[in-house]
Design a protein around this motif. Structure first.
Motif, PDB file in Angstrom:
ATOM      1  N   GLN A 294       0.833  -1.202   0.000  1.00 19.66           N
ATOM      2  CA  GLN A 294       0.000   0.000   0.000  1.00 19.66           C
ATOM      3  C   GLN A 294       0.870   1.255   0.000  1.00 19.66           C
ATOM      4  OE1 GLN A 294      -3.400  -0.360  -0.213  1.00 19.66           O
ATOM      5  NE2 GLN A 294      -2.830  -2.505  -0.381  1.00 19.66           N
ATOM      6  N   TYR A 295       2.154   1.052   0.059  1.00 15.88           N
ATOM      7  CA  TYR A 295       3.092   2.153   0.170  1.00 15.88           C
ATOM      8  C   TYR A 295       3.840   2.281  -1.147  1.00 15.88           C
ATOM      9  CZ  TYR A 295       6.143   5.335   2.651  1.00 15.88           C
ATOM     10  OH  TYR A 295       6.815   6.450   3.051  1.00 15.88           O
ATOM     11  N   ARG A 296       4.280   3.456  -1.473  1.00 15.55           N
ATOM     12  CA  ARG A 296       4.836   3.729  -2.796  1.00 15.55           C
ATOM     13  C   ARG A 296       6.319   3.375  -2.946  1.00 15.55           C
ATOM     14  NH1 ARG A 296       3.613   4.525  -7.637  1.00 15.55           N
ATOM     15  NH2 ARG A 296       4.561   6.172  -8.826  1.00 15.55           N
ATOM     16  N   GLN A 297       7.175   3.855  -2.053  1.00 17.80           N
ATOM     17  CA  GLN A 297       8.613   3.664  -2.235  1.00 17.80           C
ATOM     18  C   GLN A 297       9.269   3.240  -0.932  1.00 17.80           C
ATOM     19  OE1 GLN A 297       9.988   7.595  -3.340  1.00 17.80           O
ATOM     20  NE2 GLN A 297      10.603   8.012  -1.251  1.00 17.80           N
ATOM     21  N   GLY A 298      10.441   2.635  -1.050  1.00 19.14           N
ATOM     22  CA  GLY A 298      11.190   2.255   0.139  1.00 19.14           C
ATOM     23  C   GLY A 298      12.115   1.088  -0.134  1.00 19.14           C
ATOM     24  N   LEU A 299      12.499   0.450   0.949  1.00 14.82           N
ATOM     25  CA  LEU A 299      13.323  -0.740   0.864  1.00 14.82           C
ATOM     26  C   LEU A 299      12.468  -1.937   1.230  1.00 14.82           C
ATOM     27  CD1 LEU A 299      15.439   1.633   1.977  1.00 14.82           C
ATOM     28  CD2 LEU A 299      16.951  -0.314   1.672  1.00 14.82           C
ATOM     29  N   TYR A 300      12.870  -3.088   0.758  1.00 19.42           N
ATOM     30  CA  TYR A 300      12.182  -4.316   1.123  1.00 19.42           C
ATOM     31  C   TYR A 300      13.235  -5.363   1.455  1.00 19.42           C
ATOM     32  CZ  TYR A 300      13.182  -5.417  -3.778  1.00 19.42           C
ATOM     33  OH  TYR A 300      13.811  -5.611  -4.993  1.00 19.42           O
ATOM     34  N   ALA A 301      12.892  -6.243   2.353  1.00 18.28           N
ATOM     35  CA  ALA A 301      13.786  -7.335   2.727  1.00 18.28           C
ATOM     36  C   ALA A 301      13.001  -8.633   2.626  1.00 18.28           C
ATOM     37  CB  ALA A 301      14.320  -7.141   4.139  1.00 18.28           C
TER      38      ALA A 301
ATOM     39  N   ASN B 291       8.614   2.152  -6.525  1.00 20.26           N
ATOM     40  CA  ASN B 291       7.210   1.792  -6.708  1.00 20.26           C
ATOM     41  C   ASN B 291       7.036   0.296  -6.446  1.00 20.26           C
ATOM     42  OD1 ASN B 291       4.596   1.341  -7.490  1.00 20.26           O
ATOM     43  ND2 ASN B 291       4.832   2.206  -9.530  1.00 20.26           N
ATOM     44  N   TYR B 292       6.525  -0.055  -5.271  1.00 16.14           N
ATOM     45  CA  TYR B 292       6.310  -1.466  -4.935  1.00 16.14           C
ATOM     46  C   TYR B 292       5.377  -2.155  -5.922  1.00 16.14           C
ATOM     47  CZ  TYR B 292       8.557  -0.896  -0.380  1.00 16.14           C
ATOM     48  OH  TYR B 292       9.463  -0.670   0.612  1.00 16.14           O
ATOM     49  N   ASP B 293       4.320  -1.465  -6.329  1.00 15.61           N
ATOM     50  CA  ASP B 293       3.355  -2.080  -7.239  1.00 15.61           C
ATOM     51  C   ASP B 293       4.002  -2.512  -8.551  1.00 15.61           C
ATOM     52  OD1 ASP B 293       1.160  -1.933  -5.573  1.00 15.61           O
ATOM     53  OD2 ASP B 293       0.537   0.020  -6.323  1.00 15.61           O
ATOM     54  N   GLY B 294       4.949  -1.744  -9.030  1.00 12.30           N
ATOM     55  CA  GLY B 294       5.581  -2.051 -10.299  1.00 12.30           C
ATOM     56  C   GLY B 294       6.772  -2.981 -10.196  1.00 12.30           C
ATOM     57  N   ARG B 295       7.129  -3.400  -8.996  1.00 14.01           N
ATOM     58  CA  ARG B 295       8.342  -4.184  -8.791  1.00 14.01           C
ATOM     59  C   ARG B 295       8.224  -5.622  -9.278  1.00 14.01           C
ATOM     60  NH1 ARG B 295      12.104  -5.674  -9.811  1.00 14.01           N
ATOM     61  NH2 ARG B 295      14.027  -6.020  -8.716  1.00 14.01           N
ATOM     62  N   GLY B 296       7.084  -6.252  -9.126  1.00 14.47           N
ATOM     63  CA  GLY B 296       6.896  -7.621  -9.611  1.00 14.47           C
ATOM     64  C   GLY B 296       7.652  -8.660  -8.810  1.00 14.47           C
ATOM     65  N   PHE B 297       7.197  -8.953  -7.625  1.00 16.22           N
ATOM     66  CA  PHE B 297       7.919  -9.888  -6.765  1.00 16.22           C
ATOM     67  C   PHE B 297       7.748 -11.344  -7.178  1.00 16.22           C
ATOM     68  CE2 PHE B 297       7.649  -6.045  -4.272  1.00 16.22           C
ATOM     69  CZ  PHE B 297       8.958  -5.928  -3.840  1.00 16.22           C
ATOM     70  N   SER B 298       6.659 -11.689  -7.840  1.00 21.20           N
ATOM     71  CA  SER B 298       6.469 -13.084  -8.240  1.00 21.20           C
ATOM     72  C   SER B 298       7.448 -13.489  -9.342  1.00 21.20           C
ATOM     73  CB  SER B 298       5.032 -13.323  -8.696  1.00 21.20           C
ATOM     74  OG  SER B 298       4.739 -12.525  -9.815  1.00 21.20           O
TER      75      SER B 298
END
Length: 112
Positions: free
Chosen positions: A25-32, A53-60
């Protein structure tokens, strides 16, 4: 909501959930990306990344997903560190600090 502190509690990663259930639900940042330890129920860091942009990152279909799958104990988890007022360069600096701290270089992370 579960959170994890990294780098001697310097960075708080929030909203820990299974990777398959991640709905940012958040736009930008770091992920682990984490996995559970097979013995004590703690989490081990597998990978750290940054995004605008988390939505555009494509984690799958993330390019490092095969590495995460190979190194997981049971499930894969993800948590985020919000960076509302930081630039991409700021995020990359934090990302590098965490990679160095946990020795993730040549594990699942590599330098850009």
């Amino acid at each position: 909501m579960t959170s994890l502190a990294l780098v001697d509690r310097k960075y708080i990663f929030e909203e820990l959930c299974e990777l398959s259930e991640f709905d940012p639900q958040y736009r930008q940042g770091l992920y682990a990306v984490f996995t559970e330890s097979s013995t004590d129920g703690r989490y081990s860091v597998l990978y750290v990344g940054e995004t605008g942009n988390y939505d555009g990152r494509g984690f799958s279909n993330h390019h490092k997903r095969p590495c995460w799958e190979q190194r997981k104990n049971r499930n894969l988890y993800i948590a985020i560190h919000k960076t509302p007022n930081q630039t991409a360069d700021d995020r990359r600096e934090i990302e590098s600090e965490i990679i160095d701290y946990y020795g993730l270089l040549n594990f699942c992370n590599d330098r850009r």
